[in-house]
Motif scaffolding. Structure first.
Motif, mmCIF file in Angstrom:
data_model
loop_
_atom_site.group_PDB
_atom_site.id
_atom_site.type_symbol
_atom_site.label_atom_id
_atom_site.label_comp_id
_atom_site.label_asym_id
_atom_site.label_seq_id
_atom_site.Cartn_x
_atom_site.Cartn_y
_atom_site.Cartn_z
ATOM 1 N N GLY A 1 -1.025 6.626 -7.234
ATOM 2 C CA GLY A 1 -0.532 5.673 -8.221
ATOM 3 C C GLY A 1 -0.493 4.258 -7.686
ATOM 4 N N LYS A 2 0.505 3.488 -8.130
ATOM 5 C CA LYS A 2 0.598 2.102 -7.693
ATOM 6 C C LYS A 2 2.055 1.668 -7.601
ATOM 7 C CE LYS A 2 0.039 0.144 -12.360
ATOM 8 N NZ LYS A 2 -0.783 -0.764 -13.205
ATOM 9 N N LEU A 3 2.285 0.631 -6.821
ATOM 10 C CA LEU A 3 3.603 0.037 -6.724
ATOM 11 C C LEU A 3 3.813 -0.918 -7.887
ATOM 12 C CD1 LEU A 3 3.776 -0.744 -2.889
ATOM 13 C CD2 LEU A 3 5.223 0.856 -4.140
ATOM 14 N N ILE B 1 7.332 3.404 -7.532
ATOM 15 C CA ILE B 1 5.978 3.947 -7.564
ATOM 16 C C ILE B 1 5.721 4.479 -8.969
ATOM 17 C CG2 ILE B 1 4.381 5.658 -6.642
ATOM 18 C CD1 ILE B 1 5.916 5.719 -4.073
ATOM 19 N N GLN B 2 4.605 4.081 -9.524
ATOM 20 C CA GLN B 2 4.222 4.571 -10.852
ATOM 21 C C GLN B 2 3.196 5.697 -10.700
ATOM 22 O OE1 GLN B 2 1.478 2.459 -13.768
ATOM 23 N NE2 GLN B 2 3.491 2.046 -14.728
ATOM 24 N N PRO C 1 0.131 8.017 -11.301
ATOM 25 C CA PRO C 1 -1.170 7.669 -11.879
ATOM 26 C C PRO C 1 -1.522 8.474 -13.127
ATOM 27 C CG PRO C 1 -1.492 9.146 -10.026
ATOM 28 C CD PRO C 1 -0.019 8.812 -10.062
ATOM 29 N N TYR D 1 5.819 3.683 1.721
ATOM 30 C CA TYR D 1 5.474 2.342 1.254
ATOM 31 C C TYR D 1 6.548 1.368 1.722
ATOM 32 C CZ TYR D 1 8.891 2.954 -2.632
ATOM 33 O OH TYR D 1 10.007 3.169 -3.393
ATOM 34 N N GLU E 1 8.004 6.517 -13.309
ATOM 35 C CA GLU E 1 8.272 5.645 -12.169
ATOM 36 C C GLU E 1 9.431 6.195 -11.348
ATOM 37 O OE1 GLU E 1 8.787 1.646 -13.575
ATOM 38 O OE2 GLU E 1 6.882 1.647 -14.676
ATOM 39 N N SER F 1 0.883 9.057 -4.377
ATOM 40 C CA SER F 1 0.126 8.145 -3.519
ATOM 41 C C SER F 1 -1.163 7.675 -4.186
ATOM 42 C CB SER F 1 -0.184 8.809 -2.181
ATOM 43 O OG SER F 1 -0.852 10.050 -2.376
ATOM 44 N N GLN G 1 0.822 -1.204 0.000
ATOM 45 C CA GLN G 1 0.000 0.000 0.000
ATOM 46 C C GLN G 1 0.860 1.260 0.000
ATOM 47 O OE1 GLN G 1 -3.256 0.322 2.720
ATOM 48 N NE2 GLN G 1 -3.856 -1.821 2.527
#
Length: 367
Positions: A81-83, A89-90, A92, A57, A97, A79, A43
């Protein structure tokens, strides 16, 4: 040296209060970023700390990381975005990255070059004592400077309260002032943490390096409900004691308890309390807290579990419903002032006055 507050006549001189209009953030210091339990694997967790957006994270090995939560391209929160693989971290918005050091490591848009300006600040983080600690400054961070809250690691879980959190709408120094002022419990927390008998008790202040400690010992007084709950029958009256230490810039450690009149402190019972203040903005503070019982005298797991929960409930009530509203109202009144405020200082203000001197020196060095 352990001077009594009553022996501090210099406190009668008012001093301009600088809390109302200044950040007063020491950046080269350790702050509690999150409880470790607040950062699950997989997360992204956003927090604002020292007016900076931060995203926390866990890397693939479980170690924590934290970088600026603002993409360098169009400033979207990372925050959201996504791991992705590789501890990245990518974003959004356009898929850039970033690694755990804040550096941009992938631009998916041809020709895929990465401008130097794309890199973000990364922050030094350490997981210790059930907490994720963060260092926001640019000087080397020494984990040995993190205050010793090892009681959270070593205590019996049956005697450790759940990790608490509040967001207080006030400058963090107003909360430090509150915690280092042991006299306020008689009035704000009467019946729970304080009782009238302790008003006249001796209060002392000691400074060792950058640690300021305030102590109070009250002899032969009626005990408040918190202490009578912790002790067996026969402790309704006795000696009570509280010692709280401030570790710059905003972490505190308190020991409090009760014993029979005239007996050594170690013969009694009480709890160790952790107070962690992390400035969010000039007007809001992350407040994390917990408590660990010592020399437990009550018996039975079910009974002690009830006490564990009750300690949390009472302390949460004291902070959220008693201290918090007063401190937040203080902040509002200070913000309404049309000129610089010069508070009247009393002997009970020796602790807050002493820590502020240390903090002022640290702020000067930090800048």
């Amino acid at each position: 040296m352990n001077p009594s507050l009553s022996a501090a006549p210099a406190l009668a001189t008012p001093a301009t209060d600088s809390v109302a209009g200044n950040e007063r953030f020491v950046r080269n210091a350790w702050y509690a970023g999150l409880w470790a339990s607040e950062l699950p694997v997989g997360q992204l967790v956003a927090q604002t700390i020292l007016n900076e957006p931060v995203v926390f994270y866990r890397k693939e090995d479980g170690a924590p990381a934290a970088i600026l939560d603002r993409c360098s391209h169009r400033f979207a929160p990372l925050s959201m975005g996504k791991l992705v693989a590789g501890d990245r971290i990518q974003c959004p918005y356009h898929g850039l990255e970033f690694g755990p050091d804040g550096k941009c490591v992938n631009n998916p848009h041809p020709p895929c070059s990465i401008p130097a300006a794309a890199h973000l600040p990364g922050f030094q983080v350490v997981e210790k004592h059930s907490l994720i600690w963060i260092w926001m400054g640019n000087k080397p961070a020494d984990p040995q400077l993190i205050p010793d809250y090892s009681c959270l690691d070593e205590g019996d879980p049956l005697h450790i309260t759940d990790p608490g959190y509040l967001n207080i709408k006030a400058h963090y120094e107003l909360i430090v002032n509150n915690l280092l002022d042991l006299s306020h419990v008689v009035y704000v927390h009467d019946g729970i943490l304080g009782s009238p008998g302790i008003v006249q008790s001796d209060v002392q202040v000691e400074t060792q390096g950058e640690v300021v400690t305030v102590s109070r010992y009250a002899k032969d007084v009626a005990q408040p409900s918190m202490f009578t709950m912790l002790a067996p029958e026969g402790y309704e009256r006795g000696d009570s004691f509280t010692t709280i230490s401030w570790y710059a810039p905003s972490n505190l450690f308190l020991e409090t308890g009760t014993c029979k009149t005239g007996q050594p402190k170690a013969s009694g019972t009480g709890y160790l309390a952790i107070h962690l203040l992390t400035p969010e903005t000039e007007r809001t503070t992350h407040y994390r807290f917990s408590a660990v019982r010592w020399n437990v005298m009550t018996t039975g797991d079910e009974h002690n579990e009830q006490i564990r929960r009750k300690i949390y409930e009472l302390r949460n009530f004291a902070f959220a419903q008693q201290d918090g509203p007063v401190i937040e109202a203080q902040q509002r009144r200070m913000d309404q002032a049309r000129k610089a405020l010069a508070p009247v200082l009393l002997s009970i203000d020796a602790g807050p006055t002493r820590y502020k001197r240390v903090l002022d020196r640290m702020l000067e060095q930090d800048q």
